[in-house]
Design a protein around this motif. Structure first.
Motif, PDB file in Angstrom:
ATOM      1  N   ASP A  13      -5.742   9.621  -3.775  1.00 14.70           N
ATOM      2  CA  ASP A  13      -7.162   9.427  -4.157  1.00 14.70           C
ATOM      3  C   ASP A  13      -6.944   8.258  -4.940  1.00 14.70           C
ATOM      4  O   ASP A  13      -7.811   7.369  -4.808  1.00 14.70           O
ATOM      5  N   ASP A  14      -6.269   8.064  -5.857  1.00  9.69           N
ATOM      6  CA  ASP A  14      -6.271   6.950  -6.732  1.00  9.69           C
ATOM      7  C   ASP A  14      -5.661   5.647  -6.290  1.00  9.69           C
ATOM      8  O   ASP A  14      -6.164   4.493  -6.815  1.00  9.69           O
ATOM      9  N   LEU A  15      -5.068   5.679  -5.192  1.00  8.03           N
ATOM     10  CA  LEU A  15      -4.692   4.422  -4.500  1.00  8.03           C
ATOM     11  C   LEU A  15      -5.734   4.169  -3.276  1.00  8.03           C
ATOM     12  O   LEU A  15      -5.842   2.903  -3.168  1.00  8.03           O
ATOM     13  N   TYR A  16      -6.384   5.456  -2.858  1.00  7.71           N
ATOM     14  CA  TYR A  16      -7.475   4.994  -1.674  1.00  7.71           C
ATOM     15  C   TYR A  16      -8.493   3.884  -2.111  1.00  7.71           C
ATOM     16  O   TYR A  16      -8.946   3.253  -1.450  1.00  7.71           O
ATOM     17  N   THR A  17      -8.982   3.795  -3.408  1.00  8.74           N
ATOM     18  CA  THR A  17      -9.921   2.807  -4.043  1.00  8.74           C
ATOM     19  C   THR A  17      -9.547   1.463  -3.895  1.00  8.74           C
ATOM     20  O   THR A  17     -10.061   0.620  -3.991  1.00  8.74           O
ATOM     21  N   SER A  18      -8.142   1.463  -3.875  1.00  6.34           N
ATOM     22  CA  SER A  18      -7.633  -0.269  -3.886  1.00  6.34           C
ATOM     23  C   SER A  18      -7.555  -0.656  -2.625  1.00  6.34           C
ATOM     24  O   SER A  18      -7.366  -1.823  -2.327  1.00  6.34           O
ATOM     25  N   ILE A  19      -7.817   0.193  -1.453  1.00  3.72           N
ATOM     26  CA  ILE A  19      -7.974  -0.569  -0.139  1.00  3.72           C
ATOM     27  C   ILE A  19      -8.996  -1.494   0.330  1.00  3.72           C
ATOM     28  O   ILE A  19     -10.121  -1.268  -0.054  1.00  3.72           O
ATOM     29  N   GLU A  20      -8.570  -2.709   0.635  1.00  2.78           N
ATOM     30  CA  GLU A  20      -9.670  -3.622   0.580  1.00  2.78           C
ATOM     31  C   GLU A  20      -9.937  -4.017   2.108  1.00  2.78           C
ATOM     32  O   GLU A  20     -11.037  -4.750   2.412  1.00  2.78           O
ATOM     33  N   GLY A  21      -8.916  -4.065   3.098  1.00  2.00           N
ATOM     34  CA  GLY A  21      -8.960  -4.653   4.350  1.00  2.00           C
ATOM     35  C   GLY A  21      -8.979  -3.510   5.217  1.00  2.00           C
ATOM     36  O   GLY A  21      -9.495  -2.310   4.978  1.00  2.00           O
ATOM     37  N   THR A  22      -8.770  -3.922   6.679  1.00  2.00           N
ATOM     38  CA  THR A  22      -8.991  -2.860   7.724  1.00  2.00           C
ATOM     39  C   THR A  22      -7.612  -2.904   8.520  1.00  2.00           C
ATOM     40  O   THR A  22      -7.706  -2.312   9.697  1.00  2.00           O
ATOM     41  N   THR A  23      -6.555  -3.294   8.105  1.00  2.00           N
ATOM     42  CA  THR A  23      -5.287  -3.396   8.654  1.00  2.00           C
ATOM     43  C   THR A  23      -4.373  -2.376   8.911  1.00  2.00           C
ATOM     44  O   THR A  23      -4.518  -1.290   7.863  1.00  2.00           O
ATOM     45  N   ASP A  24      -3.730  -1.832  10.074  1.00  2.00           N
ATOM     46  CA  ASP A  24      -2.714  -0.722   9.817  1.00  2.00           C
ATOM     47  C   ASP A  24      -1.653  -1.046   8.669  1.00  2.00           C
ATOM     48  O   ASP A  24      -1.179  -0.106   8.326  1.00  2.00           O
ATOM     49  N   SER A  25      -1.350  -2.360   8.659  1.00  2.00           N
ATOM     50  CA  SER A  25      -0.362  -2.680   7.608  1.00  2.00           C
ATOM     51  C   SER A  25      -0.474  -2.283   6.200  1.00  2.00           C
ATOM     52  O   SER A  25       0.092  -1.727   5.621  1.00  2.00           O
ATOM     53  N   GLU A  26      -1.914  -2.406   5.918  1.00  2.00           N
ATOM     54  CA  GLU A  26      -2.413  -2.222   4.409  1.00  2.00           C
ATOM     55  C   GLU A  26      -2.490  -0.404   4.238  1.00  2.00           C
ATOM     56  O   GLU A  26      -1.849   0.045   3.381  1.00  2.00           O
ATOM     57  N   THR A  27      -2.624  -0.018   5.378  1.00  2.00           N
ATOM     58  CA  THR A  27      -2.537   1.591   5.373  1.00  2.00           C
ATOM     59  C   THR A  27      -0.995   1.958   5.508  1.00  2.00           C
ATOM     60  O   THR A  27      -0.869   2.900   4.442  1.00  2.00           O
ATOM     61  N   MET A  28      -0.214   1.273   6.010  1.00  3.88           N
ATOM     62  CA  MET A  28       1.272   1.918   5.685  1.00  3.88           C
ATOM     63  C   MET A  28       1.616   1.654   4.333  1.00  3.88           C
ATOM     64  O   MET A  28       2.457   2.305   3.790  1.00  3.88           O
ATOM     65  N   PHE A  29       1.341   0.698   3.686  1.00  5.20           N
ATOM     66  CA  PHE A  29       1.560   0.136   2.331  1.00  5.20           C
ATOM     67  C   PHE A  29       1.075   1.178   1.386  1.00  5.20           C
ATOM     68  O   PHE A  29       2.103   1.824   0.553  1.00  5.20           O
ATOM     69  N   TYR A  30      -0.009   1.760   1.569  1.00  7.14           N
ATOM     70  CA  TYR A  30      -0.962   2.884   0.781  1.00  7.14           C
ATOM     71  C   TYR A  30       0.012   4.128   0.701  1.00  7.14           C
ATOM     72  O   TYR A  30       0.189   4.884  -0.016  1.00  7.14           O
ATOM     73  N   LEU A  31       0.338   4.413   2.155  1.00 10.65           N
ATOM     74  CA  LEU A  31       0.938   5.563   2.567  1.00 10.65           C
ATOM     75  C   LEU A  31       2.468   5.610   1.765  1.00 10.65           C
ATOM     76  O   LEU A  31       2.684   6.463   1.126  1.00 10.65           O
ATOM     77  N   ALA A  32       2.994   4.417   1.908  1.00 13.26           N
ATOM     78  CA  ALA A  32       4.379   4.495   1.353  1.00 13.26           C
ATOM     79  C   ALA A  32       4.127   4.750  -0.096  1.00 13.26           C
ATOM     80  O   ALA A  32       5.273   5.108  -0.823  1.00 13.26           O
ATOM     81  N   LEU A  33       3.247   3.887  -0.808  1.00 14.03           N
ATOM     82  CA  LEU A  33       3.054   4.042  -2.129  1.00 14.03           C
ATOM     83  C   LEU A  33       2.830   5.655  -2.657  1.00 14.03           C
ATOM     84  O   LEU A  33       3.356   6.071  -3.531  1.00 14.03           O
ATOM     85  N   THR A  34       1.885   6.489  -1.807  1.00 17.57           N
ATOM     86  CA  THR A  34       1.644   7.682  -1.762  1.00 17.57           C
ATOM     87  C   THR A  34       2.984   8.533  -2.058  1.00 17.57           C
ATOM     88  O   THR A  34       3.163   9.486  -2.584  1.00 17.57           O
ATOM     89  N   PHE A  35       3.757   8.034  -0.869  1.00 16.17           N
ATOM     90  CA  PHE A  35       4.960   9.023  -0.637  1.00 16.17           C
ATOM     91  C   PHE A  35       6.194   8.455  -1.821  1.00 16.17           C
ATOM     92  O   PHE A  35       7.282   8.833  -1.499  1.00 16.17           O
ATOM     93  N   GLY A  36       5.616   7.594  -2.838  1.00 16.64           N
ATOM     94  CA  GLY A  36       6.748   7.304  -3.553  1.00 16.64           C
ATOM     95  C   GLY A  36       7.489   6.114  -3.713  1.00 16.64           C
ATOM     96  O   GLY A  36       8.795   5.739  -4.161  1.00 16.64           O
ATOM     97  N   LEU A  37       6.796   4.748  -2.907  1.00 14.08           N
ATOM     98  CA  LEU A  37       7.370   3.651  -2.916  1.00 14.08           C
ATOM     99  C   LEU A  37       8.153   3.273  -4.154  1.00 14.08           C
ATOM    100  O   LEU A  37       9.411   2.574  -4.170  1.00 14.08           O
TER     101      LEU A  37
END
Lengths: 274, 274, 274, 274
Positions: A131-155
């Motif tokens: 949740d707290d990472l979702y609000t930081s998404i600003e663009g629409t790329t698959d690449s940014e989604t991968m980044f926030y998923l990795a952060l969610t999983f403990g990057l």
């Protein structure tokens, strides 16, 4: 789809790798040899560290080859650790928020490749982001989604493990939607001290990725190159495509591996999503 | 936050309302009198219909006052129904995909105002958007999310009902997050034949919204204005702020109402979200 | 250096030639086959005539392939006479005022090629431009200087003569500065009714230039192509590089010639600067 | 027409003056109090010196208030001498080559004001520019022409004398064309060590210009401001409009004077064009 470069070592002017070199990154933006597309003209970004501060980024939607500000900055800024990325869009909009590297706190992230059938799986992937990472998404790329998923999983705590989980989740989600080979990627991420560089694809036929040869070996091969003497032994460059044609200068990262550029000995490890 | 304008009637050059008029929309981009911000320089967009075709849009992140292409297009294109919007960002990125009007099929949508504490409620709102619509989201504004929610709730079949549902859902979601006044809005949407213009806010203190006076009444008031004769009786303009200072030319839309500009008699109805 | 296209005939959507066609102009912006550079990503412009009005222009510094506004406009605008140009800069700045076509009154002008050693001769060339025209110069290209020189020499009254004088003057000036081959050009100019297309270079080895075959001949060759039936007999396209691979569709303009597309019989004449 | 700022002293992050301060330059871009226009949204530029290198410049046509790259750079770059300018165009095109500061070798130049009836006198003024400088002109502003005239008159050797000659020449030329008050200007120019700041207009009613008070005097006035202690005694800011409301912090440059910020004692001298 894109070309990128990550540097770690003695502080150098960014222009040394982005502009001046034969087959520099700017040169690759006009005519890449190994990329899926020859022209990478849909924007570029650089991210750099200096003096222990959080990373700064400069991102533009202009082609790298005709951006004067990029040349000014690359000439003016010296950094011991920086990343640069030139983009060839696979469909998402040309806008600064879609330009790599992406940043979160002290971390930078950039990607070459794609999540296949991304429009179909986008929502399911994004639902898994914290949740707290979702609000930081600003663009629409698959690449940014991968980044926030990795952060969610403990990057930030276990980079390799988190990226393995992220890729595993993308593959699982893709397969639920009957996507044969859900992901294709080379990725670089850093916290300003260590660089992790991943090469992986579901079909085990990943885009190219190269490490520069250890400097002492390179100096032995090319005693005539005085400039190599000025760089520290730990200096390394990771690239999606070699810069220049110096023999013996580049080693390919093997399929399904991650390279770790860090203080002390660098590492190369198998990468197994799950 | 923004200024906008919607026109329906005899085909006219868009420049008549965007450029030439005293207090034209471009003039308002530099110094709005009634807006929450005086400068609306964070991009602009126009959407227009011609010859029964789907709407075309032109969107730019440059300030409207210094964009030459806008002046060329506004001079070259005649349309019987068009919308224009100048943006003052309340925080989301300056990029074309955040510029109004938004388009889906034959529909256009634009908004002045905001969803309060949007970062907190964004995810919950977007979860309610229909799957097949979710993939069309390209930007990061609250305004675009409102559009896709309204489409989810049946905008294409019952525009007033769908917008009432959308606002009700935004208010309910906001209140769950302790937002006192979740929404502030004037909205215009159209299918190319009818324009619906909404004025509403949770605090019942909404941004300004005006309709042009019926043309026959205006002609009676101003027999000296020859140009009024050339326009059809059905010609109407809806604006967030009056163009020009012609006395008797503008009527305010009452708080919590929707105005409907359509072939035949126009309508003004109470608007009750729920 | 650049690629361009000029169309005259039955009104068509500009997208027919700019976007949809195999080897369309947008396609050529990414990978030109015959150009001096394969990537033409330093901006593009279109100029069009409609309903007897002065020409409108849309000019952008973005690559044509990723500009959404261009696609919208090209889909929305029908015109009986239009020009489009994609740029690969030979050094001058990437800015809208350097994007072709250039406009003066009812005239449009675009150029592929260069004046060699332009920085050395720029001032001397610009000194020859008429006083009242000089103030209209907005950019810094050799191409715009050629346009204003041609206007000074009477382009509006005797286009071929004026361009011959302009080229003669550029060659004379270049030779005074020891430039062996002062000029390389294909040029298209129009007043909205006639198109003049020039192919010339001091070394008599000019960039490619093609005319579409007369439509009746093309219909005889390709009776299977129904779409050709909808176009008037006078329809013509002039291009720096063929669109599509239709056999028999294109004729090369000979070295040192000017083609004139006009109501009635078209013409092809020798071009002799002096 | 524009707002500008020049800083010399202890190295500071550029953001201290451009972004963070109350009434910072970015704040002035949205609502200037003393400028001829309240909105200065037609681009901005910064130029800075570091480590004895030639100056770097960053120039953009976006409004300063919504440019993310500017904020990144201003946060990342420390400099002992820098200049920044926000533009409100008086007619010439919005393009990077028209954005201040202009650069030639080690020199930077920026201007607020205008040459009146510039289109009429442009050619005559530009004819006076030295041949080898003429080829460096890239934009179309009166301000850049003034810079190259000053360089022609010896700016690099006698800055005050050269600017006096330049202004005298502009006034003489304007008067030949019956322009009553040919020039209005505040100008800052620097070689990286000294800043010259001019305030002059033909009508002797020049735009505002302020110097920051000498730091020791300011410290005596405001002993509570700890941050002033960290700056060297020689630190100075020159601005078209004060930053912040600190009492005693700013002194107006008198009409027809030039202020010289330099190592050792600063100077204030009468300025007499001729």
């Amino acid at each position: 789809m894109c070309r990128w470069l990550a540097y770690s070592g003695s502080p150098i002017r960014m222009e040394e790798l982005l502009v001046k070199r034969d087959r520099s990154l700017i040169d690759q933006s006009l005519h890449s040899r190994l990329g899926a597309t020859t022209t990478n003209g849909d924007g570029f970004g650089v991210g750099w560290y200096e003096d222990g501060e959080p990373p700064r980024v400069y991102r533009s939607t202009h082609p790298a080859w005709n951006d004067r500000n990029l040349k000014e900055l690359a000439a003016g800024i010296s950094s011991p650790l920086f990343m640069a990325h030139i983009r060839a869009s696979t469909g998402s909009a040309i806008q600064e928020t879609n330009v790599h590297p992406f940043r979160h706190g002290r971390w930078l992230w950039m990607h070459n490749g794609l999540i296949r059938e991304y429009p179909q799986v986008r929502r399911e992937l994004q639902l898994r982001i914290a949740d707290d990472l979702y609000t930081s998404i600003e663009g629409t790329t698959d690449s940014e989604t991968m980044f926030y998923l990795a952060l969610t999983f403990g990057l930030e705590h276990d980079p390799v493990g988190a990226v393995e989980q992220m890729v595993g989740f993308v593959e699982e989600t893709g397969r639920k939607h009957d996507v044969e080979h859900p992901i294709q990627m080379t990725i670089a991420t850093t916290n300003g001290e260590t660089i992790w560089a991943f090469r992986y694809s579901s079909e085990h036929d990943s885009r190219s990725l190269f490490f520069s040869t250890a400097l002492d070996a390179l100096r032995a091969l090319h005693p005539e190159l005085v400039e190599l003497g000025a760089l520290s032994d730990e200096t390394r460059v990771v690239v999606s495509e070699p810069l220049g044609d110096l023999s013996g200068a580049w080693n390919e990262v093997p399929e399904s591996h991650v390279g770790i550029v860090q203080p002390g000995e660098d590492e190369l490890r198998p990468f197994s999503p799950g």
